[in-house]
Design a protein around this motif. Structure first.
Motif, PDB file in Angstrom:
ATOM      1  N   ASP A  46      27.700 -13.505  -9.209  1.00 34.75           N
ATOM      2  CA  ASP A  46      28.246 -15.098  -9.558  1.00 34.75           C
ATOM      3  C   ASP A  46      28.633 -16.758  -8.354  1.00 34.75           C
ATOM      4  OD1 ASP A  46      29.621 -13.320 -11.843  1.00 34.75           O
ATOM      5  OD2 ASP A  46      31.662 -12.847 -11.130  1.00 34.75           O
ATOM      6  N   ARG A  47      28.347 -15.788  -7.643  1.00 34.58           N
ATOM      7  CA  ARG A  47      28.710 -16.501  -6.187  1.00 34.58           C
ATOM      8  C   ARG A  47      27.039 -17.518  -6.558  1.00 34.58           C
ATOM      9  NH1 ARG A  47      31.634 -14.958  -1.133  1.00 34.58           N
ATOM     10  NH2 ARG A  47      31.376 -16.190  -0.333  1.00 34.58           N
ATOM     11  N   LEU A  48      25.952 -17.237  -6.432  1.00 36.13           N
ATOM     12  CA  LEU A  48      24.678 -17.586  -6.667  1.00 36.13           C
ATOM     13  C   LEU A  48      24.812 -18.488  -8.320  1.00 36.13           C
ATOM     14  CD1 LEU A  48      22.573 -14.773  -4.959  1.00 36.13           C
ATOM     15  CD2 LEU A  48      22.912 -16.567  -4.093  1.00 36.13           C
ATOM     16  N   ARG A  49      25.027 -17.623  -9.342  1.00 38.62           N
ATOM     17  CA  ARG A  49      25.117 -18.571 -10.222  1.00 38.62           C
ATOM     18  C   ARG A  49      26.081 -19.757 -10.014  1.00 38.62           C
ATOM     19  NH1 ARG A  49      25.483 -12.979 -12.262  1.00 38.62           N
ATOM     20  NH2 ARG A  49      23.746 -12.528 -13.500  1.00 38.62           N
TER      21      ARG A  49
ATOM     22  N   ARG B 148      18.455 -23.666   0.029  1.00 40.12           N
ATOM     23  CA  ARG B 148      18.659 -23.343   2.250  1.00 40.12           C
ATOM     24  C   ARG B 148      18.649 -22.030   2.128  1.00 40.12           C
ATOM     25  NH1 ARG B 148      22.344 -27.693   1.551  1.00 40.12           N
ATOM     26  NH2 ARG B 148      23.959 -26.247   1.160  1.00 40.12           N
ATOM     27  N   GLY B 149      18.640 -20.794   1.170  1.00 41.12           N
ATOM     28  CA  GLY B 149      18.367 -19.563   1.864  1.00 41.12           C
ATOM     29  C   GLY B 149      19.076 -18.210   0.959  1.00 41.12           C
ATOM     30  N   ALA B 150      19.883 -19.310  -0.024  1.00 43.96           N
ATOM     31  CA  ALA B 150      21.175 -18.505  -0.538  1.00 43.96           C
ATOM     32  C   ALA B 150      20.179 -17.068  -1.652  1.00 43.96           C
ATOM     33  CB  ALA B 150      22.276 -18.561  -1.545  1.00 43.96           C
ATOM     34  N   ALA B 151      19.271 -17.863  -2.169  1.00 43.19           N
ATOM     35  CA  ALA B 151      18.541 -17.000  -3.649  1.00 43.19           C
ATOM     36  C   ALA B 151      17.643 -16.752  -2.254  1.00 43.19           C
ATOM     37  CB  ALA B 151      17.455 -18.246  -3.491  1.00 43.19           C
ATOM     38  N   ALA B 152      16.943 -16.541  -1.246  1.00 40.38           N
ATOM     39  CA  ALA B 152      16.460 -15.351  -0.679  1.00 40.38           C
ATOM     40  C   ALA B 152      17.247 -14.990  -0.045  1.00 40.38           C
ATOM     41  CB  ALA B 152      15.634 -16.446   0.679  1.00 40.38           C
ATOM     42  N   GLU B 153      18.104 -14.926   0.368  1.00 38.52           N
ATOM     43  CA  GLU B 153      18.690 -13.766   0.673  1.00 38.52           C
ATOM     44  C   GLU B 153      19.308 -12.669  -0.446  1.00 38.52           C
ATOM     45  OE1 GLU B 153      19.621 -12.118   3.482  1.00 38.52           O
ATOM     46  OE2 GLU B 153      19.595 -13.842   4.750  1.00 38.52           O
ATOM     47  N   GLY B 154      19.740 -13.281  -1.387  1.00 42.12           N
ATOM     48  CA  GLY B 154      19.881 -12.381  -3.122  1.00 42.12           C
ATOM     49  C   GLY B 154      18.375 -12.116  -3.464  1.00 42.12           C
TER      50      GLY B 154
ATOM     51  N   VAL C  90      17.368 -15.093  -9.644  1.00 38.29           N
ATOM     52  CA  VAL C  90      18.176 -13.992  -8.556  1.00 38.29           C
ATOM     53  C   VAL C  90      18.658 -13.692  -8.958  1.00 38.29           C
ATOM     54  CG1 VAL C  90      18.849 -14.995  -6.951  1.00 38.29           C
ATOM     55  CG2 VAL C  90      17.366 -13.482  -6.160  1.00 38.29           C
ATOM     56  N   ALA C  91      20.003 -14.100  -9.523  1.00 43.91           N
ATOM     57  CA  ALA C  91      21.538 -13.727  -9.513  1.00 43.91           C
ATOM     58  C   ALA C  91      21.911 -12.622 -10.768  1.00 43.91           C
ATOM     59  CB  ALA C  91      22.110 -14.275 -10.429  1.00 43.91           C
ATOM     60  N   ASP C  92      20.186 -12.515 -11.693  1.00 45.33           N
ATOM     61  CA  ASP C  92      19.815 -11.734 -13.124  1.00 45.33           C
ATOM     62  C   ASP C  92      19.059 -10.677 -12.705  1.00 45.33           C
ATOM     63  OD1 ASP C  92      21.769 -13.296 -14.203  1.00 45.33           O
ATOM     64  OD2 ASP C  92      19.706 -14.112 -15.102  1.00 45.33           O
ATOM     65  N   GLN C  93      17.709 -10.550 -11.266  1.00 39.55           N
ATOM     66  CA  GLN C  93      17.579 -10.008 -10.558  1.00 39.55           C
ATOM     67  C   GLN C  93      18.904  -9.191  -9.196  1.00 39.55           C
ATOM     68  OE1 GLN C  93      14.240 -13.082  -9.091  1.00 39.55           O
ATOM     69  NE2 GLN C  93      12.979 -11.358  -9.479  1.00 39.55           N
ATOM     70  N   LEU C  94      19.087  -9.223  -9.329  1.00 37.70           N
ATOM     71  CA  LEU C  94      20.389  -8.870  -8.319  1.00 37.70           C
ATOM     72  C   LEU C  94      20.951  -7.805  -9.267  1.00 37.70           C
ATOM     73  CD1 LEU C  94      20.957  -8.040  -5.423  1.00 37.70           C
ATOM     74  CD2 LEU C  94      22.921 -10.170  -5.519  1.00 37.70           C
ATOM     75  N   THR C  95      20.933  -8.152 -10.453  1.00 34.41           N
ATOM     76  CA  THR C  95      22.357  -7.645 -11.363  1.00 34.41           C
ATOM     77  C   THR C  95      21.218  -6.118 -11.641  1.00 34.41           C
ATOM     78  OG1 THR C  95      23.583  -9.640 -11.461  1.00 34.41           O
ATOM     79  CG2 THR C  95      23.900  -7.813 -13.085  1.00 34.41           C
ATOM     80  N   VAL C  96      20.150  -6.505 -11.360  1.00 32.14           N
ATOM     81  CA  VAL C  96      19.867  -5.483 -12.502  1.00 32.14           C
ATOM     82  C   VAL C  96      19.515  -4.146 -11.174  1.00 32.14           C
ATOM     83  CG1 VAL C  96      17.035  -4.764 -13.562  1.00 32.14           C
ATOM     84  CG2 VAL C  96      18.595  -7.019 -14.487  1.00 32.14           C
ATOM     85  N   ALA C  97      19.100  -5.128 -10.126  1.00 32.43           N
ATOM     86  CA  ALA C  97      18.564  -3.670  -9.245  1.00 32.43           C
ATOM     87  C   ALA C  97      19.869  -2.921  -8.975  1.00 32.43           C
ATOM     88  CB  ALA C  97      17.459  -4.602  -8.451  1.00 32.43           C
ATOM     89  N   ALA C  98      20.618  -3.840  -8.773  1.00 34.28           N
ATOM     90  CA  ALA C  98      22.101  -3.367  -8.812  1.00 34.28           C
ATOM     91  C   ALA C  98      22.323  -2.330  -9.780  1.00 34.28           C
ATOM     92  CB  ALA C  98      23.314  -3.810  -8.383  1.00 34.28           C
ATOM     93  N   GLY C  99      22.343  -2.353 -11.245  1.00 35.73           N
ATOM     94  CA  GLY C  99      22.794  -1.293 -12.242  1.00 35.73           C
ATOM     95  C   GLY C  99      21.900  -0.361 -12.441  1.00 35.73           C
ATOM     96  N   ASP C 100      20.097  -0.269 -11.641  1.00 36.60           N
ATOM     97  CA  ASP C 100      19.136   0.721 -11.116  1.00 36.60           C
ATOM     98  C   ASP C 100      19.980   1.502 -10.728  1.00 36.60           C
ATOM     99  OD1 ASP C 100      18.333  -0.333 -13.675  1.00 36.60           O
ATOM    100  OD2 ASP C 100      16.659  -1.551 -12.056  1.00 36.60           O
ATOM    101  N   LEU C 101      19.985   0.615  -8.957  1.00 43.09           N
ATOM    102  CA  LEU C 101      20.524   1.490  -8.026  1.00 43.09           C
ATOM    103  C   LEU C 101      22.160   2.371  -8.485  1.00 43.09           C
ATOM    104  CD1 LEU C 101      19.965   2.903  -5.554  1.00 43.09           C
ATOM    105  CD2 LEU C 101      21.571   0.999  -4.637  1.00 43.09           C
ATOM    106  N   ALA C 102      22.442   1.995  -9.628  1.00 47.19           N
ATOM    107  CA  ALA C 102      24.028   2.583  -9.661  1.00 47.19           C
ATOM    108  C   ALA C 102      23.406   3.698 -10.509  1.00 47.19           C
ATOM    109  CB  ALA C 102      25.439   1.784 -10.146  1.00 47.19           C
TER     110      ALA C 102
END
Length: 106
Positions: free
Chosen positions: A16-19, A28-34, A66-78
């Motif tokens: 949500d913060r990334l979005r 400046r780096g937030a997306a790269a961290e995500g 990247v926020a969507d990619q992060l959400t999908v990856a977390a869902g897969d791991l969960a």
């Protein structure tokens, strides 16, 4: 069954913060961290689901995805952790999210 709520809640907050972040902050780096975190979570899920295969690397689809990619990856791991519970893996994933949020400075 392992409760993965801590992981999904932490990732949802970060996503949500990334979005909500302006493009300049993302660049400046937030997306790269995500993306780095999404790749880490995705690889962890793949190691659980297919331990004999090398993990595939999540592609860089751009700062606005990247926020969507992060959400999908977390869902897969969960989901992987629900079928092959590992409290240690869950704890490490939550710590990885916390570290990424700090580095992203959002």
């Amino acid at each position: 069954m392992l409760d993965t709520t801590r992981l999904t809640a932490a990732v949802d907050r970060f996503a949500d913060r990334l979005r909500a972040a302006p493009q300049s902050r993302l660049q400046r780096g937030a997306a790269a961290e995500g993306l780095a975190l999404a790749r880490e979570l995705s690889a962890a899920a793949q190691r659980i689901e297919a331990p004999d295969e090398p993990p595939r690397i999540m592609p860089d689809a751009g700062v606005f995805v990247v926020a969507d990619q992060l959400t999908v990856a977390a869902g897969d791991l969960a989901e992987a952790l629900r079928t092959a519970p590992s409290v240690a893996e869950l704890d490490e994933a939550v710590r990885a999210v916390e570290r990424a949020v700090t580095r992203a400075r959002l």
